[in-house]
Design a protein around this motif. Structure first.
Motif, PDB file in Angstrom:
ATOM      1  N   THR A  46      11.467 -23.652 -45.173  1.00  0.00           N
ATOM      2  CA  THR A  46      11.683 -22.715 -44.066  1.00  0.00           C
ATOM      3  C   THR A  46      10.971 -23.224 -42.822  1.00  0.00           C
ATOM      4  OG1 THR A  46      11.792 -20.848 -45.586  1.00  0.00           O
ATOM      5  CG2 THR A  46      11.362 -20.333 -43.289  1.00  0.00           C
ATOM      6  N   LEU A  47      11.656 -23.176 -41.703  1.00  0.00           N
ATOM      7  CA  LEU A  47      11.041 -23.447 -40.409  1.00  0.00           C
ATOM      8  C   LEU A  47      10.764 -22.096 -39.777  1.00  0.00           C
ATOM      9  CD1 LEU A  47      10.211 -25.210 -37.982  1.00  0.00           C
ATOM     10  CD2 LEU A  47      12.609 -25.164 -37.266  1.00  0.00           C
ATOM     11  N   ARG A  48       9.486 -21.816 -39.522  1.00  0.00           N
ATOM     12  CA  ARG A  48       9.087 -20.533 -38.922  1.00  0.00           C
ATOM     13  C   ARG A  48       8.646 -20.790 -37.489  1.00  0.00           C
ATOM     14  NH1 ARG A  48       7.631 -15.293 -40.933  1.00  0.00           N
ATOM     15  NH2 ARG A  48       6.185 -14.248 -39.559  1.00  0.00           N
ATOM     16  N   ILE A  49       9.206 -20.011 -36.569  1.00  0.00           N
ATOM     17  CA  ILE A  49       8.913 -20.103 -35.143  1.00  0.00           C
ATOM     18  C   ILE A  49       8.245 -18.795 -34.740  1.00  0.00           C
ATOM     19  CG2 ILE A  49       9.920 -20.316 -32.837  1.00  0.00           C
ATOM     20  CD1 ILE A  49      12.390 -21.599 -34.407  1.00  0.00           C
ATOM     21  N   LYS A  50       7.085 -18.889 -34.061  1.00  0.00           N
ATOM     22  CA  LYS A  50       6.379 -17.689 -33.632  1.00  0.00           C
ATOM     23  C   LYS A  50       5.972 -17.839 -32.169  1.00  0.00           C
ATOM     24  CE  LYS A  50       2.964 -17.696 -36.565  1.00  0.00           C
ATOM     25  NZ  LYS A  50       1.844 -17.281 -37.423  1.00  0.00           N
ATOM     26  N   VAL A  51       6.153 -16.771 -31.410  1.00  0.00           N
ATOM     27  CA  VAL A  51       5.650 -16.725 -30.039  1.00  0.00           C
ATOM     28  C   VAL A  51       4.855 -15.432 -29.903  1.00  0.00           C
ATOM     29  CG1 VAL A  51       6.242 -16.601 -27.598  1.00  0.00           C
ATOM     30  CG2 VAL A  51       7.527 -18.120 -29.109  1.00  0.00           C
ATOM     31  N   THR A  52       3.588 -15.595 -29.512  1.00  0.00           N
ATOM     32  CA  THR A  52       2.670 -14.462 -29.399  1.00  0.00           C
ATOM     33  C   THR A  52       2.308 -14.257 -27.934  1.00  0.00           C
ATOM     34  OG1 THR A  52       1.756 -14.963 -31.584  1.00  0.00           O
ATOM     35  CG2 THR A  52       0.424 -13.562 -30.144  1.00  0.00           C
ATOM     36  N   ASP A  53       2.406 -12.995 -27.478  1.00  0.00           N
ATOM     37  CA  ASP A  53       1.971 -12.661 -26.120  1.00  0.00           C
ATOM     38  C   ASP A  53       0.998 -11.490 -26.191  1.00  0.00           C
ATOM     39  OD1 ASP A  53       3.390 -10.116 -25.887  1.00  0.00           O
ATOM     40  OD2 ASP A  53       5.213 -11.254 -25.571  1.00  0.00           O
ATOM     41  N   THR A  54       0.565 -11.012 -25.042  1.00  0.00           N
ATOM     42  CA  THR A  54      -0.486  -9.983 -25.012  1.00  0.00           C
ATOM     43  C   THR A  54       0.020  -8.641 -24.503  1.00  0.00           C
ATOM     44  OG1 THR A  54      -1.180 -10.855 -22.878  1.00  0.00           O
ATOM     45  CG2 THR A  54      -2.384 -11.612 -24.787  1.00  0.00           C
ATOM     46  N   VAL A  62       9.179  -8.722 -35.615  1.00  0.00           N
ATOM     47  CA  VAL A  62       8.061  -8.514 -34.697  1.00  0.00           C
ATOM     48  C   VAL A  62       6.861  -8.070 -35.510  1.00  0.00           C
ATOM     49  CG1 VAL A  62       7.229  -7.225 -32.688  1.00  0.00           C
ATOM     50  CG2 VAL A  62       9.661  -7.763 -32.895  1.00  0.00           C
ATOM     51  N   GLU A  63       5.714  -8.659 -35.232  1.00  0.00           N
ATOM     52  CA  GLU A  63       4.445  -8.230 -35.822  1.00  0.00           C
ATOM     53  C   GLU A  63       3.539  -7.788 -34.682  1.00  0.00           C
ATOM     54  OE1 GLU A  63       3.048 -11.664 -37.893  1.00  0.00           O
ATOM     55  OE2 GLU A  63       4.683 -11.606 -39.342  1.00  0.00           O
ATOM     56  N   VAL A  64       3.010  -6.585 -34.773  1.00  0.00           N
ATOM     57  CA  VAL A  64       2.123  -6.058 -33.730  1.00  0.00           C
ATOM     58  C   VAL A  64       0.685  -6.209 -34.180  1.00  0.00           C
ATOM     59  CG1 VAL A  64       1.483  -4.017 -32.409  1.00  0.00           C
ATOM     60  CG2 VAL A  64       3.877  -4.430 -32.970  1.00  0.00           C
ATOM     61  N   GLY A  65      -0.165  -6.683 -33.269  1.00  0.00           N
ATOM     62  CA  GLY A  65      -1.592  -6.777 -33.528  1.00  0.00           C
ATOM     63  C   GLY A  65      -2.045  -8.192 -33.786  1.00  0.00           C
ATOM     64  N   PRO A  66      -3.336  -8.386 -33.764  1.00  0.00           N
ATOM     65  CA  PRO A  66      -4.339  -7.404 -33.349  1.00  0.00           C
ATOM     66  C   PRO A  66      -4.191  -7.067 -31.867  1.00  0.00           C
ATOM     67  CG  PRO A  66      -5.355  -9.559 -33.647  1.00  0.00           C
ATOM     68  CD  PRO A  66      -3.931  -9.691 -34.077  1.00  0.00           C
ATOM     69  N   VAL A  67      -4.605  -5.866 -31.520  1.00  0.00           N
ATOM     70  CA  VAL A  67      -4.474  -5.357 -30.155  1.00  0.00           C
ATOM     71  C   VAL A  67      -5.091  -6.370 -29.201  1.00  0.00           C
ATOM     72  CG1 VAL A  67      -5.192  -3.491 -28.604  1.00  0.00           C
ATOM     73  CG2 VAL A  67      -4.470  -2.977 -30.940  1.00  0.00           C
ATOM     74  N   PRO A  68      -4.444  -6.701 -28.116  1.00  0.00           N
ATOM     75  CA  PRO A  68      -3.211  -6.168 -27.545  1.00  0.00           C
ATOM     76  C   PRO A  68      -2.002  -7.081 -27.802  1.00  0.00           C
ATOM     77  CG  PRO A  68      -4.315  -7.415 -25.853  1.00  0.00           C
ATOM     78  CD  PRO A  68      -5.135  -7.561 -27.123  1.00  0.00           C
ATOM     79  N   ARG A  69      -1.988  -7.833 -28.872  1.00  0.00           N
ATOM     80  CA  ARG A  69      -0.955  -8.850 -29.092  1.00  0.00           C
ATOM     81  C   ARG A  69       0.251  -8.350 -29.875  1.00  0.00           C
ATOM     82  NH1 ARG A  69      -4.943 -12.831 -31.771  1.00  0.00           N
ATOM     83  NH2 ARG A  69      -6.646 -12.325 -30.413  1.00  0.00           N
ATOM     84  N   LYS A  70       1.352  -9.101 -29.677  1.00  0.00           N
ATOM     85  CA  LYS A  70       2.514  -8.975 -30.550  1.00  0.00           C
ATOM     86  C   LYS A  70       3.064 -10.377 -30.757  1.00  0.00           C
ATOM     87  CE  LYS A  70       6.372  -8.332 -27.383  1.00  0.00           C
ATOM     88  NZ  LYS A  70       5.645  -8.331 -26.153  1.00  0.00           N
ATOM     89  N   THR A  71       3.648 -10.594 -31.921  1.00  0.00           N
ATOM     90  CA  THR A  71       4.258 -11.869 -32.247  1.00  0.00           C
ATOM     91  C   THR A  71       5.716 -11.628 -32.600  1.00  0.00           C
ATOM     92  OG1 THR A  71       2.172 -12.771 -33.076  1.00  0.00           O
ATOM     93  CG2 THR A  71       4.195 -13.848 -33.814  1.00  0.00           C
ATOM     94  N   VAL A  72       6.591 -12.324 -31.928  1.00  0.00           N
ATOM     95  CA  VAL A  72       8.008 -12.306 -32.272  1.00  0.00           C
ATOM     96  C   VAL A  72       8.263 -13.611 -33.026  1.00  0.00           C
ATOM     97  CG1 VAL A  72      10.370 -12.135 -31.425  1.00  0.00           C
ATOM     98  CG2 VAL A  72       8.517 -11.001 -30.186  1.00  0.00           C
ATOM     99  N   TRP A  73       8.870 -13.493 -34.199  1.00  0.00           N
ATOM    100  CA  TRP A  73       9.062 -14.673 -35.041  1.00  0.00           C
ATOM    101  C   TRP A  73      10.519 -14.785 -35.472  1.00  0.00           C
ATOM    102  CZ3 TRP A  73      10.996 -13.544 -39.805  1.00  0.00           C
ATOM    103  CH2 TRP A  73      10.779 -12.249 -40.289  1.00  0.00           C
ATOM    104  N   ALA A  74      10.882 -16.001 -35.829  1.00  0.00           N
ATOM    105  CA  ALA A  74      12.221 -16.278 -36.348  1.00  0.00           C
ATOM    106  C   ALA A  74      12.091 -17.361 -37.406  1.00  0.00           C
ATOM    107  CB  ALA A  74      13.152 -16.735 -35.235  1.00  0.00           C
TER     108      ALA A  74
END
Length: 150
Positions: free
Chosen positions: A76-84, A110-122
């Protein structure tokens, strides 16, 4: 640019259009070093571009960077981008970016946390690795898994 091993890539960039462009270019360079099935590198590069652009456009907080990460693990190729901006959750249908991600990825969420971050993954399925190659295979149907595991 931080690389743990040859099958793991991470880069922290400024939340600007230039940062989104660099995320795409650097990810494309790293993907070129992997022996991926036909079309997977191009699809992954497009997914990185879309997720990084969303992070810069909708998840930007002045003075806080975003993180792009890619990893190949057990087919599996997992791509993640995390912002604040954990308050700005992505929604399919607001624009074309996530529709492209849905069309190209086997799974995303989408994974939320730790505050104030979120990660959108594919994730892109690569199938069973062949001897001497880090990954190989086909992809399947897209499925969304949100913060609640839906």
């Amino acid at each position: 640019m931080n690389q743990k091993n040859s099958l793991d890539f991470r880069v922290q960039l400024s939340p600007t259009p230039r940062g989104a462009r660099l995320a795409r270019l650097l990810a494309a360079e790293w993907l070129a070093t992997c022996e991926l099935p036909y079309g997977v590198g191009d699809a992954a590069t497009q997914i990185v571009a879309e997720l990084a652009t969303n992070a810069v456009t909708h998840g930007r907080v002045p003075g806080r960077d975003f993180l792009a990460a890619l990893a190949v693990d057990t087919g599996t190729l997992r791509i993640k981008v995390t912002d604040t901006r954990d308050d700005a959750l992505p929604r399919v249908g607001r624009g074309l970016g996530l529709l492209l991600v849905v069309a190209m990825a086997d799974r995303w969420g989408v994974e939320v946390g730790p505050v104030p971050r979120k990660t959108v993954w594919a994730e892109l399925d690569l199938g069973s690795p062949e001897p001497g190659k880090p990954c190989a295979g086909d992809s399947g149907d897209p499925k969304y898994q949100g913060p609640e595991g839906k």
